[in-house]
Design an enzyme around this catalytic site. Structure first.
Site, short mmCIF file in Angstrom:
data_model
loop_
_atom_site.label_atom_id
_atom_site.label_comp_id
_atom_site.label_asym_id
_atom_site.label_seq_id
_atom_site.Cartn_x
_atom_site.Cartn_y
_atom_site.Cartn_z
N ASN A 1 0.66 -1.63 -0.18
CA ASN A 1 0.14 0.43 -0.01
C ASN A 1 1.44 1.66 0.00
O ASN A 1 2.09 1.11 0.49
CB ASN A 1 -0.75 -0.31 1.09
N ILE A 2 -0.08 2.36 -0.56
CA ILE A 2 0.64 3.78 -0.61
C ILE A 2 0.08 4.97 -0.59
O ILE A 2 -0.72 5.14 -1.48
CB ILE A 2 1.57 3.90 -2.37
N GLU A 3 0.25 5.53 1.04
CA GLU A 3 -1.04 5.99 0.95
C GLU A 3 -0.37 7.96 0.65
O GLU A 3 0.98 7.77 -0.37
CB GLU A 3 -0.73 6.21 2.96
N CYS B 1 -4.04 0.29 -3.00
CA CYS B 1 -4.11 -0.49 -1.50
C CYS B 1 -2.89 -1.36 -2.50
O CYS B 1 -2.86 -1.65 -3.84
CB CYS B 1 -5.60 -1.93 -1.59
N GLU C 1 -3.28 -4.64 -3.46
CA GLU C 1 -3.77 -5.09 -4.42
C GLU C 1 -3.54 -4.60 -5.17
O GLU C 1 -3.40 -5.56 -6.72
CB GLU C 1 -5.25 -5.94 -4.06
N CYS D 1 -10.22 -4.87 -0.24
CA CYS D 1 -11.25 -4.28 0.01
C CYS D 1 -12.59 -4.48 -1.08
O CYS D 1 -12.31 -4.61 -2.22
CB CYS D 1 -10.60 -2.80 0.15
N CYS E 1 -10.37 -2.95 -4.62
CA CYS E 1 -9.78 -4.06 -4.95
C CYS E 1 -10.09 -5.27 -5.81
O CYS E 1 -10.43 -5.77 -6.53
CB CYS E 1 -8.65 -4.65 -4.08
#
Ligand code: THU
Length: 130
Positions: free
Chosen positions: A42-44, A53, A55, A87, A90
């Site tokens: 994940n990359i926020e 996310c 995935e 989620c 995804c």
């Protein structure tokens, strides 16, 4: 590659998570139809909405390299009490590139895992999958 090895790669990919806002690390590892492996984390974003996310990072890597069929994806997080499930967004993206019999492999940090089909985790989805 075995499912266990795919889970181990998802656990490893989790360590690259960029998660300063949630503190929640997720990793993913997928195999395409021809057996090519892609991983993701994940990359926020400070503005939250652009957060992606693990995935979808892995799916984007596969699709942008020319693949169009994903056969399985393993997902990992640090949650010890529960398996980590994708989620809703995804699940929708996975159903674009994965047959309904494709495998969603959910795991725990100790390496335990369970296998579901995409159809099980995304029943009655809006899909154009051929
Ligand atoms: N996240 C994923 O990467 N995959 C999931 O299946 C669930 C949620 C990420 C998004 C966000 O960076 C953090 O986990 C908390 O929601």
């Amino acid at each position: 590659m075995t499912d266990k090895e795919l889970v181990e790669l998802a656990i490893k990919a989790k360590e690259n998570a960029y998660n300063p806002y949630s503190g929640f690390k997720v990793g993913a590892a997928l195999l395409t139809e021809d057996g090519t492996l892609y991983t993701g984390c994940n990359i926020e974003s400070v503005s939250f909405t652009p957060t992606i996310c693990a995935e979808r990072v892995a799916v984007s890597k596969a699709i942008s390299e020319g693949h169009r069929k994903i056969v399985k994806i393993a997902i990992a997080s640090d949650l010890e009490s529960d398996f980590i499930y994708p989620c809703g967004v995804c699940r929708q993206v996975l159903c674009e590139f994965m047959p309904s019999e494709g495998h969603i492999i959910v795991s725990k940090p100790n390496g335990d895992y369970k296998i579901h089909t995409l159809k099980e985790v995304f029943p009655f989805g809006f899909s154009n999958y051929k």
